[in-house]
Enzyme design. Structure first.
Site, short mmCIF file in Angstrom:
data_model
loop_
_atom_site.label_atom_id
_atom_site.label_comp_id
_atom_site.label_asym_id
_atom_site.label_seq_id
_atom_site.Cartn_x
_atom_site.Cartn_y
_atom_site.Cartn_z
CD GLU A 165 -3.18 -0.82 1.86
OE1 GLU A 165 -3.35 0.10 2.59
OE2 GLU A 165 -4.17 -1.64 1.62
CD GLU A 368 -4.06 -6.01 3.48
OE1 GLU A 368 -4.80 -5.05 3.79
OE2 GLU A 368 -2.62 -5.87 3.54
C1 BGP Z 1 -4.64 -2.18 4.78
C2 BGP Z 1 -3.46 -2.38 5.48
C3 BGP Z 1 -3.59 -3.94 6.50
C4 BGP Z 1 -4.81 -3.88 7.61
C5 BGP Z 1 -5.95 -3.59 6.64
C6 BGP Z 1 -7.38 -3.36 7.68
O1 BGP Z 1 -4.70 -0.92 4.65
O2 BGP Z 1 -2.58 -2.90 4.45
O3 BGP Z 1 -2.28 -3.81 7.24
O4 BGP Z 1 -4.48 -3.05 8.51
O5 BGP Z 1 -5.79 -2.32 5.81
O6 BGP Z 1 -7.19 -1.91 7.87
P1 BGP Z 1 -7.33 -1.57 9.61
O7 BGP Z 1 -6.50 -2.57 10.02
O8 BGP Z 1 -7.13 -0.15 9.70
O9 BGP Z 1 -8.82 -2.01 9.85
#
Ligand code: BGP
Length: 469
Positions: A165, A368
Site C-alpha cells: 500500500e 487483502e
Molecule cells: C490495509 C493494510 C492492512 C490492514 C487493513 C485493514 O490498509 O494493508 O495492514 O490494516 O488495511 O485496515 P485496519 O487495520 O485499519 O482495519
C-alpha cells in the site's frame, strides 16, 4: 454482463490469507529486533500496544498448522525490516534470519506457498530518524534489505511483494502512523519526493529479483479501489478520473510502464509537489517490471466535482481526504457499510479488477480483502461470523465472474488469516478466520478458536471456489 458460460477457477489458484509482521507477531523488541516507526508511535487511545499482538512470533507453528487445516495453498505475510536489520542497515540479526526461515519452512511443510511482503508500514525507526524515505539513500537501503531476503530465502520463496500500500502510505500516512510533517511547509512536496524514492526502490528491487532469482515472481501491492463519479454529470466523471489517477494509476502506471501518470503529475504541479528526478531515474523505473499485480481491495470510493471553494475536507482510511479543486469525497447511498463505516461493494471488486486487467493485462493476486467486525466468542467456544462469510462469499463470486470474463486471477488472500491489531482500531476490529482469545488490554490465554468462516473457507478451498454456500 449476465454470465451464463462460467469458467472454472484456475487449478493452481492460490487460496490463502494475509497478515503483516507488525500487526500479528508481537515480540516487537526482543531477540534482537530493532524498533520500527510502529513501535515508537503513540498508539490510538483505547487500543493495544504492539508488543504481543497475536503472538505469532511464538505461536507460528500452531497458526500455520491451522492454515494448513483450512487447506491454504498460500500464506501472505510480511518480514519486519528491523527483525532482519535492527538499525535498518548494517548489522544483520541472525535470530531474525532464523525466524523467517522457520516460518517459510513451516509453510513448505504443508505445501503452502509463502508470499513475502518486504515492507508493510514498518520503516526502521533508525532510518526514519535520518529522514526516512525523504532521503535518496533510502532507495539503496531498501535494495540492500531486499538483497538479504533474496539471498536467505530465494531458494524457497517464489512470490515476492515489494511495498504494501505505497499509495496509502502517501495518501493517509497520518492514519497509519507513518507520516511526520514536523517543520514541513509543503507536505505534498515531502510526500511525493518520498514516494518517488519508493517507486525507484521498487523498480530496482524488481530488477534485482529477476537478476538473482530467475524463477521467482515479484509485484507491487497497492490498495486499489475503482473510483466512481457521484452522478452522470460530466464534471463528476472528471473528478473520478482525477482520483483514479492520484490514488490508483499513479502507482500502477509507474510499476508496470515506468512512467508518471499525466493526471497525477498535473496534480503534483498544482500542489508545487513534483519530485526532483535525477538523470537516469526514469531509465531505472523503466527497467523494473512486475510479473503480476498484488493488490488490496476493501471497497470502491465515490467523488464529485470540486470547484475548490472552501469545502470541508472529508474522507477515511480507504478513500483518503477530499482535495479541493480536484475532487470531493461522496458517500455512496447505494452501498452498505461495515460497523467501522467502510463501504461494502462486491460488484465494485469486479469493476476494479476489470479496469486493472484492461489497463495492465497482468495476472493479479488479491493480497487483502476482508471485513473488520466485533466478533464474539460464545460460551461454547464458537464464533458465528456469518457476516464475514457473506462478505467473502459475495466478493469471491465477483472474482469468479471476472475469471469467466477472461481476467487472469492467480490468487485470493483475504485479510486476515488470524485476528491481529488493526492499523488504528485495535484487536477488537477482528478480521481473521482464526479467533485469538485476548481483548484490547486483557491478554487472557491467547487461545486460538476456529470461527464459522474457518470451516466455510476450508470448503471453498477444497472445491476450488465451486461451493460458496
Ligand atoms: C490495509 C493494510 C492492512 C490492514 C487493513 C485493514 O490498509 O494493508 O495492514 O490494516 O488495511 O485496515 P485496519 O487495520 O485499519 O482495519
Amino acid at each position: 454482463m449476465i454470465i451464463t458460460k462460467n469458467k472454472k477457477m484456475p487449478e493452481n489458484f492460490l487460496w490463502g490469507a494475509s497478515t503483516s509482521a507488525y500487526q500479528v507477531e508481537g515480540a516487537n523488541l526482543i531477540d534482537g529486533k530493532g524498533p520500527s516507526v510502529q513501535d515508537v508511535k503513540t498508539v490510538p487511545e483505547g487500543t493495544s500496544e504492539l508488543d504481543v499482538c497475536a503472538d505469532f512470533y511464538h505461536r507460528y507453528k500452531e497458526d500455520i498448522a491451522l492454515m494448513a487445516e483450512m487447506g491454504f495453498k498460500a500464506f501472505r505475510f510480511s518480514v519486519a525490516w528491523t527483525r532482519i536489520l535492527p538499525e535498518g542497515a548494517g548489522e544483520i540479526n541472525p535470530k531474525g534470519i532464523e525466524f523467517y526461515g522457520n516460518v517459510i519452512d513451516e509453510c513448505l511443510k504443508y505445501n503452502i506457498e509463502p508470499i513475502v511482503t518486504m515492507f508493510h508500514f514498518d520503516l526502521p525507526q533508525a532510518l526514519e530518524e535520518k529522514g526516512g524515505w525523504s532521503r535518496r539513500e533510502s532507495i539503496d537501503e531498501f535494495v540492500t534489505f531486499a538483497k538479504i531476503l533474496f539471498e536467505n530465502y530465494g531458494d524457497r520463496v517464489k512470490y515476492w511483494l515489494t511495498i504494501n500500500e505505497q499509495n496509502m502510505l502517501t495518501l493517509v500516512g497520518d492514519v497509519l502512523g507513518t507520516s511526520n510533517f514536523d517543520g514541513v511547509t509543503n507536505k505534498y512536496k515531502k510526500l511525493y519526493q518520498a514516494n518517488h524514492h519508493m517507486l525507484l526502490a521498487q523498480a530496482k528491487v524488481m530488477k534485482l529479483c529477476h537478476d538473482m532469482l530467475p524463477n521467482a515472481k515479484i509485484g507491487p501491492a497497492p490498495n486499489i479501489s475503482l473510483i466512481y463519479p457521484a452522478s452522470c454529470k460530466p464534471k463528476d466523471i472528471l473528478a473520478a478520473q482525477n482520483l483514479n489517477a492520484i490514488r490508483n494509476w499513479l502507482y500502477l502506471d509507474m510499476a508496470v510502464y515506468g512512467r508518471y501518470n499525466n493526471l497525477a503529475w498535473q496534480f503534483l504541479e498544482e500542489r508545487d509537489a513534483v519530485p526532483h528526478i535525477e538523470p537516469g531515474d526514469m531509465d531505472i523505473m523503466a527497467e523494473g517490471h512486475p510479473d503480476f499485480i498484488g493488490f488490496n481491495y476493501y471497497s470502491t470510493a465515490t467523488v464529485e466535482w470540486s470547484d475548490g471553494s472552501g469545502e470541508a475536507v472529508t474522507g477515511n482510511q480507504q478513500t483518503g481526504s477530499s482535495e479541493p479543486g480536484i475532487y470531493k469525497n461522496f458517500v455512496n447511498p447505494n452501498l452498505l457499510r461495515t460497523e467501522f463505516g467502510w463501504e461494502i461493494d462486491p460488484d465494485g471488486f469486479r469493476a476494479t479488477v476489470r479496469e486493472m486487467y484492461s489497463r495492465y493485462h497482468l495476472p493479479m493476486i488479491v493480497t487483502e480483502n476482508g471485513l473488520g467486525a466485533y466478533d464474539k466468542l460464545t460460551e461454547d467456544g464458537k464464533i458465528h461470523d456469518d457476516y464475514r462469510i457473506e462478505y467473502l462469499r459475495r466478493h469471491i463470486e465477483q472474482i469468479k465472474l471476472a475469471v469467466s470474463e477472461g481476467v487472469e486471477m492467480m490468487g485470493y488472500c483475504p485479510w486476515s488469516a488470524i485476528d491481529l491489531i488493526s492499523t488504528h482500531e485495535g484487536i477488537v476490529k477482528r478480521y481473521g478466520f482464526i479467533y485469538v482469545n485476548r481483548d484490547e488490554f486483557d491478554l487472557k490465554d491467547m487461545a486460538r478458536y476456529k470461527k464459522d468462516s474457518f470451516y466455510w473457507y476450508k470448503n471453498v478451498i477444497a472445491t476450488n471456489g465451486e461451493d460458496l454456500e
